[in-house]
Design an enzyme around this catalytic site. Structure first.
Site, PDB file in Angstrom:
ATOM      1  N   SER A  89      45.682  35.570  26.049  1.00 17.69           N
ATOM      2  CA  SER A  89      45.763  36.909  27.123  1.00 17.69           C
ATOM      3  C   SER A  89      45.764  38.318  26.162  1.00 17.69           C
ATOM      4  O   SER A  89      47.005  38.533  25.485  1.00 17.69           O
ATOM      5  CB  SER A  89      47.026  36.706  27.850  1.00 17.69           C
ATOM      6  OG  SER A  89      47.300  37.850  28.763  1.00 17.69           O
ATOM      7  N   ASP A  92      36.493  37.372  33.097  1.00 22.37           N
ATOM      8  CA  ASP A  92      36.346  38.132  34.133  1.00 22.37           C
ATOM      9  C   ASP A  92      34.741  37.904  34.672  1.00 22.37           C
ATOM     10  O   ASP A  92      34.599  38.390  35.984  1.00 22.37           O
ATOM     11  CB  ASP A  92      36.696  39.554  34.108  1.00 22.37           C
ATOM     12  CG  ASP A  92      38.030  39.782  33.606  1.00 22.37           C
ATOM     13  OD1 ASP A  92      38.889  39.052  34.047  1.00 22.37           O
ATOM     14  OD2 ASP A  92      38.395  40.962  33.274  1.00 22.37           O
ATOM     15  N   GLY A 105      46.838  43.728  37.696  1.00 19.34           N
ATOM     16  CA  GLY A 105      47.941  43.064  36.648  1.00 19.34           C
ATOM     17  C   GLY A 105      47.816  43.903  35.489  1.00 19.34           C
ATOM     18  O   GLY A 105      48.957  43.847  34.613  1.00 19.34           O
ATOM     19  N   ARG A 143      40.274  31.827  41.076  1.00 22.03           N
ATOM     20  CA  ARG A 143      38.769  32.088  41.187  1.00 22.03           C
ATOM     21  C   ARG A 143      37.891  30.730  41.009  1.00 22.03           C
ATOM     22  O   ARG A 143      36.639  30.726  41.014  1.00 22.03           O
ATOM     23  CB  ARG A 143      38.392  32.858  40.001  1.00 22.03           C
ATOM     24  CG  ARG A 143      38.756  34.333  40.216  1.00 22.03           C
ATOM     25  CD  ARG A 143      38.526  35.548  39.120  1.00 22.03           C
ATOM     26  NE  ARG A 143      38.630  36.808  39.723  1.00 22.03           N
ATOM     27  CZ  ARG A 143      38.940  37.784  39.008  1.00 22.03           C
ATOM     28  NH1 ARG A 143      38.566  37.565  37.582  1.00 22.03           N
ATOM     29  NH2 ARG A 143      39.209  39.066  39.107  1.00 22.03           N
ATOM     30  N   ARG A 171      36.111  40.881  42.299  1.00 24.32           N
ATOM     31  CA  ARG A 171      35.169  40.062  41.542  1.00 24.32           C
ATOM     32  C   ARG A 171      34.402  38.990  42.412  1.00 24.32           C
ATOM     33  O   ARG A 171      33.519  38.745  42.567  1.00 24.32           O
ATOM     34  CB  ARG A 171      35.483  39.537  40.361  1.00 24.32           C
ATOM     35  CG  ARG A 171      35.880  40.913  39.270  1.00 24.32           C
ATOM     36  CD  ARG A 171      35.837  40.525  37.781  1.00 24.32           C
ATOM     37  NE  ARG A 171      36.487  41.411  37.196  1.00 24.32           N
ATOM     38  CZ  ARG A 171      36.226  42.714  36.697  1.00 24.32           C
ATOM     39  NH1 ARG A 171      35.019  43.301  37.090  1.00 24.32           N
ATOM     40  NH2 ARG A 171      37.222  43.343  35.950  1.00 24.32           N
ATOM     41  N   LYS A 229      37.619  49.394  32.507  1.00 21.39           N
ATOM     42  CA  LYS A 229      38.790  49.437  33.047  1.00 21.39           C
ATOM     43  C   LYS A 229      39.856  49.264  32.197  1.00 21.39           C
ATOM     44  O   LYS A 229      40.663  49.970  32.086  1.00 21.39           O
ATOM     45  CB  LYS A 229      38.946  48.324  34.184  1.00 21.39           C
ATOM     46  CG  LYS A 229      39.977  48.293  34.909  1.00 21.39           C
ATOM     47  CD  LYS A 229      39.659  47.806  36.420  1.00 21.39           C
ATOM     48  CE  LYS A 229      39.642  46.038  36.447  1.00 21.39           C
ATOM     49  NZ  LYS A 229      40.893  45.511  35.985  1.00 21.39           N
ATOM     50  N   SER A 230      39.548  48.286  31.200  1.00 26.44           N
ATOM     51  CA  SER A 230      40.552  47.928  30.336  1.00 26.44           C
ATOM     52  C   SER A 230      40.879  49.130  29.251  1.00 26.44           C
ATOM     53  O   SER A 230      42.061  49.557  28.778  1.00 26.44           O
ATOM     54  CB  SER A 230      40.017  46.612  29.416  1.00 26.44           C
ATOM     55  OG  SER A 230      40.082  45.520  30.022  1.00 26.44           O
ATOM     56  N   ARG A 244      51.062  36.722  41.282  1.00 29.69           N
ATOM     57  CA  ARG A 244      50.606  36.568  39.686  1.00 29.69           C
ATOM     58  C   ARG A 244      51.788  36.263  38.658  1.00 29.69           C
ATOM     59  O   ARG A 244      52.919  37.147  39.010  1.00 29.69           O
ATOM     60  CB  ARG A 244      49.781  37.593  39.396  1.00 29.69           C
ATOM     61  CG  ARG A 244      48.573  37.656  40.270  1.00 29.69           C
ATOM     62  CD  ARG A 244      47.488  38.657  39.672  1.00 29.69           C
ATOM     63  NE  ARG A 244      46.956  38.148  38.565  1.00 29.69           N
ATOM     64  CZ  ARG A 244      45.865  39.124  37.754  1.00 29.69           C
ATOM     65  NH1 ARG A 244      45.601  40.199  38.439  1.00 29.69           N
ATOM     66  NH2 ARG A 244      45.403  38.637  36.703  1.00 29.69           N
ATOM     67  N   GLN A 262      46.446  41.017  27.895  1.00 23.62           N
ATOM     68  CA  GLN A 262      47.566  41.638  28.539  1.00 23.62           C
ATOM     69  C   GLN A 262      48.690  41.352  27.848  1.00 23.62           C
ATOM     70  O   GLN A 262      49.540  42.276  27.510  1.00 23.62           O
ATOM     71  CB  GLN A 262      47.466  41.193  30.070  1.00 23.62           C
ATOM     72  CG  GLN A 262      46.379  41.811  30.758  1.00 23.62           C
ATOM     73  CD  GLN A 262      46.071  41.541  32.172  1.00 23.62           C
ATOM     74  OE1 GLN A 262      47.168  40.595  32.620  1.00 23.62           O
ATOM     75  NE2 GLN A 262      45.320  41.947  32.897  1.00 23.62           N
TER      76      GLN A 262
END
Ligand code: S3P
Length: 448
Positions: A173, A325, A100, A356, A401, A27-28, A128, A175
């Site tokens: 992070s 994750d 996100g 989570r 997830r 995905k990333s 978020r 991101q």
């Protein structure tokens, strides 16, 4: 906006998992391939692209910014980009759905062009925190106006040129790092990010592959990443490897179900993502890697897994970025291990698609697993290999997830576990149910 049709997934005790599977593209890496292809002038091709909802949200956003993106009849994606700094102003609000990564990385791109963008998303994404990205991008000169607390919906007034900065990440992070790198790509001079702990480095690898100038200096645990801006990107032919974060679910399922024998082919084993395999091996899991090779500039291997007994474990904060994750499914593993497992330094898990720590703690307790949680840790008492009680209905909280983790737990529970809404699984792993059924998992789906 994606309209979710809620679907309940029931998972039942399963005797043995067996077979060879390939999980969908990372995905990333898929997000980054679409974004960078959409900036390069000329044709970029992408094979193995993850066609989950999150990546499709990125593709829709890049089309709104002017890129031409199509999939041909052979499944190959073709992207014609607008050039670095060439984003057009979108005509409408961009809906990022549950993603996100799309939101935060595209904030970096949007910030560095003189256009207005408005981002929104689903109920999970609108909760978020975006301040971690808007703060450094504001220092560079962009303007953001969102809901209180830095939440979506949010308007971004980009500027060109931005001012290059040197920024030390306050949270580990990828991101945030990637948002600043993408802003720096269209900013004159050198933009530098200091990360106290290494996070996934797909942006650095792929930017370099597209011809951007990126320097990485390693200083103990710290990494200092510098991008020199205003270079053109050259179109590429990208092959996306299988996603280790998706592979984690059949992997843990095969570890937990006694007598299992499963091979997962073509899994990304980039060291910045490979924490789970190490932790599982330390717990005594029978996992081996073969056929090591490189796919699209990323290390890849086939993963062989056999079911067996597991010991409890303790993980420390430094390992978190390499498997951020994978903790929900690792908690499921701990529920079957022998002894009390403790996982430390998990504050970031509270700001994922759901909280989570609490969502997993509540769900595990509902299935009869003893759990204690603290602000940034969780302690789980394992059954020593005996099936857990199960018999609960788990709310997935719009978190793929969470849904997949409890589906795995149901395979080793006395009584079936139902996930109230499994539709979020389509954000990252649309073929999850079919792939697991193919291995022998007793899953049933019911429309609600
Ligand atoms: C991602 C980075 C991680 C991860 C997410 C994907 C990325 O988030 O949880 O699923 O592609 O850069 P953080 O950067 O918030 O840790």
């Amino acid at each position: 906006m994606t309209v979710h049709q809620p679907k309940a997934l029931t998972s039942r005790k399963t005797d043995r998992l067996h077979g060879r599977v390939t999980v969908p593209g990372d995905k990333s890496i898929s997000h980054r391939a679409v974004m960078l292809g959409a900036l390069a002038i000329g044709e970029t091709t992408v094979s193995g692209l993850l066609e989950g909802e999150d990546v499709m949200a990125t593709a829709a956003a890049m089309r709104a910014y002017g890129a031409h993106i199509i999939k041909d009849s052979m499944g190959l994606w073709h992207i014609h980009g607008v050039g670095v700094g060439g984003l057009l102003e979108p005509e409408n609000v961009i809906d990022m759905g549950n993603s996100g990564t799309s939101t935060r990385l595209l904030m970096g791109l949007a910030a560095s062009c003189p256009i207005v963008s408005i981002f929104t998303g689903d109920a999970s994404l609108r909760r978020r925190p975006m301040g971690r990205v808007t703060e450094p991008l504001t220092h560079m000169g962009a303007e953001f106006s969102g809901r209180d607390g830095g939440l979506l919906p949010m308007t971004i007034q980009g500027r060109a040129p931005l001012v290059p900065i040197t920024y030390r990440l306050p949270v580990a992070s990828a991101q945030v790092k990637s948002a600043i790198l993408l802003a720096g790509l269209n900013t004159p001079g050198k933009t530098t990010i200091i990360e106290p702990e290494a996070t996934r480095d797909h942006s650095e690898r792929m930017l370099r592959g597209f011809g951007a100038t990126i320097d990485v200096e390693v200083n103990g645990h710290e990494r200092i990443i510098t991008i020199t801006g205003e270079s053109e990107l050259k179109p590429q032919a990208i092959v996306v490897p299988g996603d280790p974060s998706s592979a984690a679910f059949p992997l843990v399922a095969a570890v937990l179900v006694a007598g299992s024998d499963v091979v997962i082919e073509n899994v990304g084993v980039n060291p910045t993502r490979a924490g789970l395999i190490k932790v599982l091996q330390d717990m005594g899991a029978h996992i081996s890697l073969t056929n090591h090779r490189e796919v699209g500039g990323e290390p890849v291997a086939d993963v062989l897994v056999k079911g067996g007994a597991l010991n409890a474990t303790e993980t420390m904060p430094d390992i978190v970025p390499t498997m951020v994750d994978e903790f929900p499914v690792l908690f499921v593993t701990a529920a079957l291990a022998d002894g009390v497992s403790r996982f430390n330094g998990l504050a970031e898990l509270r700001v994922k698609e759901s909280d989570r720590i609490t969502v997993m703690a509540e769900g595990l307790k509902a299935c009869g697993v003893p759990v204690l949680e603290g602000p940034d840790w969780i302690e789980i008492t394992g059954s020593g290999g005996a099936p857990v009680y199960g018999g609960a209905t788990i709310a997935s909280h719009l978190d793929h997830r969470i849904a997949m983790s409890f589906a795995v737990l149901g395979l080793v529970a006395k009584h079936p576990i139902t996930i109230d809404d499994a539709s979020p699984i389509a954000t990252s792993f649309p073929s999850f149910v079919a792939l697991m059924q193919g291995l022998g998992a007793e899953f049933t789906i019911a429309a609600r």
